[in-house]
Design an enzyme around this catalytic site. Structure first.
Site, mmCIF file in Angstrom:
data_model
loop_
_atom_site.group_PDB
_atom_site.id
_atom_site.type_symbol
_atom_site.label_atom_id
_atom_site.label_comp_id
_atom_site.label_asym_id
_atom_site.label_seq_id
_atom_site.Cartn_x
_atom_site.Cartn_y
_atom_site.Cartn_z
ATOM 1 N N ASP A 297 1.187 -1.454 0.028
ATOM 2 C CA ASP A 297 -0.340 -0.067 -0.563
ATOM 3 C C ASP A 297 0.619 1.226 -0.126
ATOM 4 O O ASP A 297 2.342 0.770 0.322
ATOM 5 C CB ASP A 297 -1.216 -0.225 0.987
ATOM 6 C CG ASP A 297 -2.375 0.538 1.194
ATOM 7 O OD1 ASP A 297 -2.012 1.932 0.173
ATOM 8 O OD2 ASP A 297 -3.292 0.816 1.910
HETATM 9 C C1 BGC Z 1 -4.867 3.051 0.063
HETATM 10 C C2 BGC Z 1 -5.248 2.170 -0.860
HETATM 11 C C3 BGC Z 1 -4.788 2.625 -2.601
HETATM 12 C C4 BGC Z 1 -3.236 3.685 -2.407
HETATM 13 C C5 BGC Z 1 -3.141 4.464 -3.646
HETATM 14 C C6 BGC Z 1 -4.150 3.718 0.167
HETATM 15 O O1 BGC Z 1 -3.991 5.399 1.001
HETATM 16 O O2 BGC Z 1 -4.929 1.999 1.425
HETATM 17 O O3 BGC Z 1 -6.528 1.438 -1.093
HETATM 18 O O4 BGC Z 1 -4.525 1.473 -3.310
HETATM 19 O O5 BGC Z 1 -3.900 4.572 -0.576
HETATM 20 O O6 BGC Z 1 -4.068 5.421 -3.817
#
Ligand code: BGC
Length: 872
Positions: A297
């Site tokens: 993530d």
């Molecule tokens: C989220 C993810 C997301 C990523 C990219 C993170 O804060 O948990 O689900 O895909 O950001 O935006």
């Protein structure tokens, strides 16, 4: 024959395919076949077998070459080039290696629509004007449809649109389970049940990947709260992990060959989930044989050695000054050079990245180019939204409404004219339009019916509604910034955060707090600002003091007026010194809010009253959990009063998580609509007026109160760690075990039709070993209306050596039936369905003995059942 990667044609001539896909799929594949055809591995065969039939040849022909191409490419990459591939080279991409024909690999959120374009190197919007996408109903609506076809529609739109925006990986679907109603991201996922989520994620992934885009299942694993999401230590026992929190990921790998998986922010048993040996090396890549990539993530807490050695493939979003400073950049290069991490470990990661890129056709000139914002995609969004609506109650057949009989419809509630696409966090979608519930009703009823929207004023002192804010939290949600200072001069900032409403509690510690936001009035005139505070307060509008108490006040209401101009932006700042609470409210110049007398009188006179309440992305959003399960604002009060004034008031809740509904037993007509995507309003109107028959079922339990839920009852909701104390008794399994009656059970949902279940049959009274048991049941639509029923199969192990749930969902079938029609629903139960995770042997175990099959309309409404026995 494609000749990607600068590979010469002679290479292909030499290595010409030895087996066609059709021939391959017909063969009974054994070791001899693999030996005779070295370009086909068991993994290749698996990747082809799970492709949707329509794509078996097109993608299969490509996949069959992938392992050879990897073998050809990998040795040509330098060490530095290989390291460059395993970490980000921008906010949402990894780099190209031009000389070998390797392109940048682009990713994009998110799970219910391709996110607007974000700047290459920062979080700022790229400012494109051609980056609109279809806003699909979130996955909660897909889960509520209990329909694999809806999952396929969803995945297909997402895949086609991601491709059209030149993306390679779409960052979805999400399958973390709704363990806690307060969890801010429940709306993004597929409900509370592992079987349901697993069954629906498979067609979603297949449909995404059929568009030459990789799906990214997230967040692996146990991201079930936003409270301290980057630090909370998830510590479920092994059985709970395997039976509850992993099956959807396992199905994504084994049944859909998902190309990418995103790790979770949280820790797992003391280390970050992305670098957990147990989760990644042992289970994901070991037991399940996962061949795709694991990416982090955005900005996770990892270290180079563990991440590299335990199986992380791509590091994204780390908050450091340079891409070289990523854990898997220079530090990894140095560790490899020093011999601390073998180069073969890096090679495996690069091979996986190339495997994904080659499989989705990134080097194939024939790669699909996708479509976006088409009428067909909007139709699909509407179909999914319609199929996800759950009719919770319909006493006296208040619904469907009959348009011809209506002249005067009253519409109320905070979601009546709210749009939800742009909010919630990384899953936000910039859609060309969004049909609100009010828009949908007006479109359905035309000019002949008067549709009136009223905004009820509250009898309580309420914070300024966030509809007026222009300040946004990064999740896209209108929010107030809240700053805590160490000093009363407010110069020494201690911490900062965001809140949805201008209302806070200083929680017993003396605090200096400022909340600020920009607000935009909707009408011009005198606005009277009111502060109710225990402490010393000051209110500044555009830096000019409007209210300023030099001494502490005791819960006193302070009121001052100021003339504001509609559409202008005003900077509002409330400064507070004290250790109790403060709320900032206002009265707008009049017409926006209707007094209690007005709206209740209108409710008595109206032919139909429809209240659209629930949550919004001020509550359901990434990064923050809800503080409680109570409906925001004055909704409980207004709904109760409306029901007294007009007992036929229809209440439709919109939201992604359970809320308390203390007035529910007074309603006759109650529905749940999730966030319905860009066509929500049309879908809701179709249901309300009977142009579509509701067929959704709750994918979550709706508890009566928060304290009935396991994490709260067991005091297991904390920032530091989560023990998953209820074990496998999550969601409805807990309610059944504890004999707590929920407000509405898991799987519940009514229809305008009625259904009868009869004639349950088992293919055998006794099975053994790896036998499959076939269960059939007849379902009859006994009404005069065509409709669909979701028959749900729950299983119970009558006597087990470990505590097992009273019911576990092990099958479901959505059956469409014309009035009077009967169809047979069929379910297959495998040994795995009978099994629990045995911690002694570290394997699935089906214990000999009696099992009960129960089939019904919800977990609490079993219509037919039968027993069988299992022998080893
Ligand atoms: C989220 C993810 C997301 C990523 C990219 C993170 O804060 O948990 O689900 O895909 O950001 O935006």
């Amino acid at each position: 024959m494609v000749t990607p990667l600068g590979i010469t044609t002679s290479f292909y001539k030499k290595k010409a395919l030895t087996l066609s896909i059709s021939a391959l799929l017909c063969l009974s594949v054994n070791a001899a076949v693999f030996a005779a055809h070295p370009n086909i591995t068991p993994q290749t065969l698996h990747a082809i077998t799970v492709l949707p039939d329509s794509e078996k040849h097109r993608i299969g022909d490509r996949i069959i070459q992938v392992e050879d191409q990897i073998k050809h490419l990998l040795p040509q990459l330098t060490l530095a080039e290989k390291v460059s591939l395993v970490h980000a080279a921008g906010k949402f991409h990894i780099p190209a290696i031009e000389r070998l024909g390797i392109h940048e690999m682009w990713m994009s959120d998110g799970p219910h629509g391709v996110r607007y374009e974000i700047d290459r190197n920062s979080w700022a919007p790229a400012g494109w004007t051609n980056d609109y996408s279809t806003y699909l109903p979130p996955l909660t609506a897909v889960a509520a449809s209990w329909d694999k076809n809806m999952a396929s529609l969803h995945g297909n739109v997402l895949g086609a649109e991601a491709r059209h925006r030149s993306k390679d990986l779409i960052l979805g679907p999400g399958v973390n389970l709704a363990r806690l109603p307060l969890y801010g991201r429940n709306f993004e996922y597929m409900g509370e049940d592992p079987f349901l989520a697993a069954a629906l994620v498979v067609p979603t992934i297949k449909a995404i990947q059929a568009n030459d885009v990789g799906a990214t299942v997230k967040h692996y694993a146990l991201n079930t709260q936003e409270l301290n999401r980057t630090g909370v230590n998830a510590k479920p026992d092994e059985r709970t992990l395997r039976e509850v929190y992993l099956p959807a990921f396992e199905a994504a790998v084994k049944q859909a060959n998902v190309h990418a998986i995103m790790g979770a922010y949280n820790e797992f048993r003391g280390t970050n989930a992305n670098q957990s040996e147990h989760l990644v090396k042992d289970i994901l890549k070991g037991e399940w044989g996962y061949q795709g990539v694991l990416l982090t993530d955005w900005n996770v807490d990892i270290n180079t050695y563990d991440a590299a050695m335990n199986g992380l493939d791509i590091e994204m979003g780390t908050d450091v000054a340079s891409f070289d400073d990523y854990f898997m950049a220079k530090p990894l290069l140095e560790m490899i050079k020093a011999g601390k991490v073998p180069e073969s470990v890096l090679d495996d990661k690069v091979a996986r990245i190339l495997r994904v890129q080659l499989s989705i056709g990134m080097m194939d000139k024939q790669r699909l180019s996708g479509q976006r914002n088409t009428q067909a995609h909007r139709n699909d969004a509407r179909t999914i939204a319609t199929n996800g609506v759950v009719l919770l109650k319909n006493d006296d057949q208040v619904l469907p409404l009959k348009a011809a009989k209506l002249k005067n419809v009253l519409v109320l509630g905070p979601n009546a004219d709210k749009r939800h696409g742009f909010g919630g966090g990384s899953s936000e979608v910039k859609a060309l339009y969004e049909i609100s519930p009010l828009d949908g009703l007006k479109a359905k009823l035309g000019d002949k019916v008067k549709v009136t929207l009223m905004r009820p004023a509250s009898s309580k002192f309420m914070p300024i509604p966030n509809d007026y804010l222009t300040t946004r939290h990064w999740t896209g949600t209108p929010s107030w910034q809240i700053n805590y200072f160490n000093d009363s001069a407010m110069t020494n900032l201690a911490s900062e955060s965001w809140i949805a409403d201008p209302q806070f509690d200083a929680k017993g510690h003396t605090q200096s707090i400022e909340i600020k936001a920009n607000i935009k009035p909707m009408e011009s005139g005198n606005h009277s600002f009111s502060i109710q505070a225990d402490g010393q307060v000051a209110l500044y509008i555009n830096d000019q003091p409007l209210i300023n108490t030099s001494t502490a006040q005791s819960a006193k209401m302070l009121i001052q007026s100021m003339s504001l101009v509609a559409g202008e932006t005003y900077a509002v700042s409330l400064r507070y010194q004290g250790n109790k609470q403060a709320t900032l409210g206002w009265e707008t110049p009049n017409s926006l809010y209707n007094s209690e007398q007005e709206y209740l009188a209108a409710a008595k006179k109206a032919d139909a009253v429809i209240y659209f309440g629930g949550l919004s992305h001020a509550d359901d959003r990434e990064s923050i959990d809800r503080p409680d399960m109570i409906l925001p604002g004055q909704q409980d009060e207004v709904i109760s009063k409306l029901l007294q004034a007009n007992a036929n008031t229809i209440v439709m809740m919109i939201g992604g998580s359970a809320v308390e509904m203390p007035w529910a037993n007074k309603t006759k007509a109650l529905l749940w609509g999730w966030y319905g995507g860009m066509e929500a309003g049309h879908a809701y109107a179709d249901i309300l007026f009977g142009d579509a028959n509701p067929s959704g079922k709750m994918p979550i339990t709706l508890p009566k109160k928060l304290t009935d839920t396991a994490p709260i009852a067991l005091n297991d909701y904390h920032a530091k760690e989560s023990l998953y104390s209820e074990g496998v008794f999550m969601g409805y399994r807990w309610f059944e075990q504890q004999k707590i009656a929920p407000l509405f059970p898991f799987g519940h949902g009514l229809s305008y039709s009625q259904f009868n279940y009869s004639d349950i049959k088992l293919s055998n009274n006794s099975i053994k070993g790896n036998d499959t048991l076939t269960v059939t049941v007849n379902i009859t639509n006994t009404s005069k209306v065509d409709g669909a029923e979701v028959a749900q199969l729950y299983l119970h192990d009558i006597k087990a050596s470990v505590p097992r749930p009273l019911k576990e969902l092990k099958g479901f079938e959505k059956v469409w039936l014309k009035a009077g029609e009967t169809k047979t629903a069929q379910f297959n139960l495998t040994k795995r369905d009978l099994s629990f995770w045995d911690v002694n042997t570290n394997d699935w175990l089906a214990e000999p003995g009696e099992f009960e099959v129960m089939i019904g309309s919800s977990v609490a409404d079993i219509r037919v059942k039968k027993r069988f026995s299992y022998q080893r």
